[in-house]
Design an enzyme around this catalytic site. Sequence first.
Site, PDB file in Angstrom:
ATOM      1  N   ARG A 174       0.782  -1.245   0.000  1.00 25.33           N
ATOM      2  CA  ARG A 174       0.000   0.000   0.000  1.00 25.33           C
ATOM      3  C   ARG A 174       0.805   1.281   0.000  1.00 25.33           C
ATOM      4  O   ARG A 174       0.240   2.349  -0.214  1.00 25.33           O
ATOM      5  CB  ARG A 174      -0.953  -0.011   1.206  1.00 25.33           C
ATOM      6  CG  ARG A 174      -2.148  -0.941   1.012  1.00 25.33           C
ATOM      7  CD  ARG A 174      -2.839  -1.218   2.322  1.00 25.33           C
ATOM      8  NE  ARG A 174      -1.923  -1.951   3.178  1.00 25.33           N
ATOM      9  CZ  ARG A 174      -2.208  -2.360   4.416  1.00 25.33           C
ATOM     10  NH1 ARG A 174      -3.370  -2.064   4.947  1.00 25.33           N
ATOM     11  NH2 ARG A 174      -1.330  -3.028   5.112  1.00 25.33           N
TER      12      ARG A 174
ATOM     13  N   ARG B 240      -5.135  -2.789  -6.569  1.00 27.09           N
ATOM     14  CA  ARG B 240      -5.899  -3.394  -5.473  1.00 27.09           C
ATOM     15  C   ARG B 240      -7.371  -2.958  -5.550  1.00 27.09           C
ATOM     16  O   ARG B 240      -8.269  -3.784  -5.356  1.00 27.09           O
ATOM     17  CB  ARG B 240      -5.250  -2.949  -4.168  1.00 27.09           C
ATOM     18  CG  ARG B 240      -6.031  -3.097  -2.910  1.00 27.09           C
ATOM     19  CD  ARG B 240      -5.887  -4.493  -2.344  1.00 27.09           C
ATOM     20  NE  ARG B 240      -6.484  -4.552  -1.017  1.00 27.09           N
ATOM     21  CZ  ARG B 240      -7.788  -4.523  -0.775  1.00 27.09           C
ATOM     22  NH1 ARG B 240      -8.653  -4.441  -1.764  1.00 27.09           N
ATOM     23  NH2 ARG B 240      -8.243  -4.576   0.470  1.00 27.09           N
TER      24      ARG B 240
HETATM   25  O1  CP3 Z   1       6.202  -9.132   0.869  1.00 20.32           O
HETATM   26  C1  CP3 Z   1       5.511  -9.006  -0.161  1.00 20.32           C
HETATM   27  O2  CP3 Z   1       5.562  -7.992  -0.888  1.00 20.32           O
HETATM   28  C2  CP3 Z   1       4.661 -10.191  -0.626  1.00 20.32           C
HETATM   29  C3  CP3 Z   1       3.323 -10.232  -0.172  1.00 20.32           C
HETATM   30  C4  CP3 Z   1       2.969 -10.510   1.284  1.00 20.32           C
HETATM   31  C5  CP3 Z   1       1.766 -10.039   1.875  1.00 20.32           C
HETATM   32  N1  CP3 Z   1       1.646 -10.585   3.121  1.00 20.32           N
HETATM   33  C6  CP3 Z   1       0.792  -9.146   1.224  1.00 20.32           C
HETATM   34  C7  CP3 Z   1      -0.219  -8.431   2.023  1.00 20.32           C
HETATM   35  C8  CP3 Z   1       3.610 -11.307   2.248  1.00 20.32           C
HETATM   36  C9  CP3 Z   1       4.954 -12.029   2.172  1.00 20.32           C
HETATM   37  C10 CP3 Z   1       2.748 -11.347   3.395  1.00 20.32           C
HETATM   38  C11 CP3 Z   1       3.063 -12.131   4.607  1.00 20.32           C
HETATM   39  C12 CP3 Z   1       2.153 -12.033   5.764  1.00 20.32           C
HETATM   40  N2  CP3 Z   1       0.795 -11.912   5.770  1.00 20.32           N
HETATM   41  C13 CP3 Z   1       2.583 -12.155   7.115  1.00 20.32           C
HETATM   42  C14 CP3 Z   1       4.009 -12.424   7.548  1.00 20.32           C
HETATM   43  C15 CP3 Z   1       4.886 -11.241   7.490  1.00 20.32           C
HETATM   44  C16 CP3 Z   1       4.452 -10.090   8.347  1.00 20.32           C
HETATM   45  O3  CP3 Z   1       4.173  -9.032   7.766  1.00 20.32           O
HETATM   46  O4  CP3 Z   1       4.415 -10.242   9.564  1.00 20.32           O
HETATM   47  C17 CP3 Z   1       1.441 -12.032   7.929  1.00 20.32           C
HETATM   48  C18 CP3 Z   1       1.414 -12.085   9.441  1.00 20.32           C
HETATM   49  C19 CP3 Z   1       0.310 -11.892   7.065  1.00 20.32           C
HETATM   50  C20 CP3 Z   1      -1.114 -11.818   7.460  1.00 20.32           C
HETATM   51  C21 CP3 Z   1      -1.720 -10.540   7.072  1.00 20.32           C
HETATM   52  N3  CP3 Z   1      -2.011 -10.176   5.771  1.00 20.32           N
HETATM   53  C22 CP3 Z   1      -2.148  -9.497   7.932  1.00 20.32           C
HETATM   54  C23 CP3 Z   1      -2.025  -9.493   9.444  1.00 20.32           C
HETATM   55  C24 CP3 Z   1      -2.678  -8.498   7.104  1.00 20.32           C
HETATM   56  C25 CP3 Z   1      -3.353  -7.229   7.564  1.00 20.32           C
HETATM   57  C26 CP3 Z   1      -2.369  -6.236   8.024  1.00 20.32           C
HETATM   58  C27 CP3 Z   1      -2.027  -5.309   6.887  1.00 20.32           C
HETATM   59  O5  CP3 Z   1      -0.844  -5.057   6.668  1.00 20.32           O
HETATM   60  O6  CP3 Z   1      -2.987  -4.872   6.249  1.00 20.32           O
HETATM   61  C28 CP3 Z   1      -2.547  -8.930   5.754  1.00 20.32           C
HETATM   62  C29 CP3 Z   1      -2.943  -8.201   4.524  1.00 20.32           C
HETATM   63  C30 CP3 Z   1      -1.882  -7.989   3.476  1.00 20.32           C
HETATM   64  N4  CP3 Z   1      -1.003  -8.938   3.054  1.00 20.32           N
HETATM   65  C31 CP3 Z   1      -1.694  -6.812   2.708  1.00 20.32           C
HETATM   66  C32 CP3 Z   1      -0.658  -7.086   1.805  1.00 20.32           C
HETATM   67  C33 CP3 Z   1      -0.110  -6.172   0.730  1.00 20.32           C
HETATM   68  C34 CP3 Z   1      -2.529  -5.538   2.822  1.00 20.32           C
HETATM   69  C35 CP3 Z   1      -3.900  -5.814   2.303  1.00 20.32           C
HETATM   70  C36 CP3 Z   1      -4.507  -4.716   1.426  1.00 20.32           C
HETATM   71  O7  CP3 Z   1      -3.942  -4.380   0.363  1.00 20.32           O
HETATM   72  O8  CP3 Z   1      -5.577  -4.245   1.783  1.00 20.32           O
END
Ligand code: CP3
Length: 339
Positions: A23, A32
């Site tokens: 984001r 998105r």
């Molecule tokens: O790193 C990258 O660019 C690849 C994509 C990636 C995402 N999530 C995309 C994402 C990767 C490797 C992850 C890993 C992930 N997802 C973890 C482990 C790493 C970390 O950050 O701790 C965890 C715990 C998640 C679970 C998750 N996904 C949560 C808790 C959330 C909400 C929090 C937030 O940041 O919004 C997500 C959503 C998420 N995953 C987004 C992205 C780009 C945001 C969603 C959106 O665009 O609305």
Amino acid sequence: MIRALKKETLDRPPFWLMRQAGRYLPEYRETRANAGSFLDLCYNPKLAEEVTLQPLRRYNMDAAILFADILLIPDALGQPLAYKEGEGPVLDAVRSAKELSSLSLDKLHSVLNPVYETVDRLSSSLPESCTLIGFAGAPWTVATYMVEGRGSKDYVNIKKWIYSDPDGFQQLIDLLIVSTTEYLLKQIEAGAEVVQIFDTWAGVLPDEEFAKWVTEPTAKIITAIRARHPDFPIIGFPKGAGGNLSQFVKQTGVTAVSLDTAAPLEWAKTEIQPHVTVQGNLDPILLVTGGQKMVDRIHHILETLGSGSHIFNLGHGIIPQTPPENVGLLADTLHNWKK
Ligand code: CP3
């Protein structure tokens, strides 16, 4: 990147950033918005490929990480999942061995097939010099979301389960070991050249439980992957592991570990880097701050870890408030670095 993972010491470390697609980039926000929901984006190979490539058009990272999410595994096991605006992921919690009967491996690959297609597309669209990283969540961290039903502060439900019924909880971990292994093998067969296992909430467990729920499941996944692909490079990221990182490195067989922001650099250099390649640990908030303070810390990390095998990265993912130009300054600082 591959040379660093083979433990070579390089003049400049390769770099990529956790959450490098996301984001903080206006082009991500646009794709998105067009995709519909976050899950629609993850399961759309063309758009997932597009957002994976977006950061690479701006900055010269040495690796691309597949765009997906660690919670696609519970989704594919049949646990209802939604990403709510401002709330993050929300799941129908499973809190006992009995409730595991609602989960099944039957649809695993049919649900996750679009992800394998994204990997396949990326392995042809990326230039040779850019390494393709696949990933999954580690069983412990994925289980925290499955059991708590959302992000947690105290992990009370999952901890109650591990302390009161470890054998029942083991069944959930075993299901996650099998599904995660199969998921990563499919990514590797589709063209992933490295995989990273994210264990974001590894740091909330006492040492014996860390050994049982973090180290052991990761070791099993790695053994199963290497049975099919000997020496395949695997990066572990047990965030918050602290002193448990030493046992993690020795017992899992990881090729590299990602250091979180709190890992002391001198300790990592003497205790961890002799055994495996180290990645990390720039504070993602310094990337929000930018300026000389960020540049000084980047130089300090390069000087401390530069005498061994090293991959430059953050201690945790980029946050949405990050100004894109600060990522540009980081990339320039790394590319201009000379020992
Ligand atoms: O790193 C990258 O660019 C690849 C994509 C990636 C995402 N999530 C995309 C994402 C990767 C490797 C992850 C890993 C992930 N997802 C973890 C482990 C790493 C970390 O950050 O701790 C965890 C715990 C998640 C679970 C998750 N996904 C949560 C808790 C959330 C909400 C929090 C937030 O940041 O919004 C997500 C959503 C998420 N995953 C987004 C992205 C780009 C945001 C969603 C959106 O665009 O609305």
